[in-house]
Write an enzyme that holds these catalytic residues in place. Sequence first.
Site: not given
Length: 445
Positions: A142, A210, A295, A312
């Site tokens: 958003d 990852r 983020e 973080l």
Amino acid sequence: NVYERNGASVSKPMLANFSGKVLSVDSYEYQKNGVTGKRLRINIRTDKNPKKAYALAIGEKLENAPSDSGYMNVTMFGRNAERAERCIRKGSWIAFTGDITESRNEDTGKVDTFLSKVTVMATGGCEAVYRNTTNPLIATGDGIAMVYRAKGAVKNMEFIQFHPTALFHPGDRPCFLITEAMRGYGGVLRTLDGKEFMQKYDKRLSLAPRDIVARAIDNEMKLRGEDHVYLDVTHKDPEETKKHFPNIYKKCLSIGIDITKDYIPVAPAAHYLCGGICVDLNGQSSIRRLYAIGECSCTGLHGGNRLASNSLIEAVVYADAAAKHILSVLERYDFNTDIPEWNDEGTISTEERVLITQSMKEVNQIMESYVGIVRSNTRLTRAWNRLDILYEETESLFKRCKASKELCELRNMINVGYLITRQAMERKESRGLHYTIDYPPAKKD
């Protein structure tokens, strides 16, 4: 921050610029619609007269107080309460500030206007644009979409990190995360016939980074026409496994999987966005008085591939920098009160929710199929064309109908999907989390 769900009926813009000291924090369980959750009640003493402070922060009614200060009880529910309880303590100070913000009041069905000197975007990621995600389903990008529509700079949206091992259980959305620590513990990835496969992709096997593991799993699934692979920890000591991973053990057992005896079905899922609203070292965007942290922001720290929990540290450092910078310039700014009321005259309340829910599913399907872990020019072009159709349909619906949470989220999802796709098309290389078969990475000697 200004909490958007304001419980009061407001006819004029409100000025949000005050602070409060936490006097007490009480938590207790509550039941709502048959679901048990946490409820947090925070008693705050504000530095404004209660009549002025009424509904400015969270819309909760203020209790009687001396004329030079106010008392405010803030009630939070569910996940918000759990997060707040971890960081709010007696004696803490909470600052309430924002900028020009318009928010639909869920109680009245109207759009309220909030004014303040500065706005901080802390709206999280956008991974809910994908069908499979580990993120809360409110992560529809958003803040990023709003800044983009306001002509703010947004970059690196093509760098979407997919967690390689989300629990595969059809119907679960968001997906339950199977931590990478389980591979560090000795977990082995296997195909559905029980064979190891990571030796074909990286000498580090299941301990590879990852992005490499996610692409390897994606490739095996596509080659075999299967929708998941397995993670195997059955060779480890059962009691140690239960001790190290109690939540995973409990979750899997709830769907009939004993991880000490059975393989865990896993598949990649959208997990983290490395791009977002472009900010400087103070967390300030390209739009004056508008900041972004967390983020939804793009600081450049992660480059094209985030390393686990660096985000973080980034959030804490940039939140601190943004707060200090805001405090140093806040007194220079005035409120702009010349803001018109939200005008929805001539619009109708849409009764056909199926138009919105179906379009959301289409966005999820498009992004999952064409703008996923591995991309190509053809897939990206197809996504672009499909999203363009949805964009035209949704903008037409938005102009005809009264604003709703679902319609606004759909609009934002399409905007964010477009940004990811466009910036992926513009990057003519494979780098970091963006991998395209038309521009494969150069082979190392």
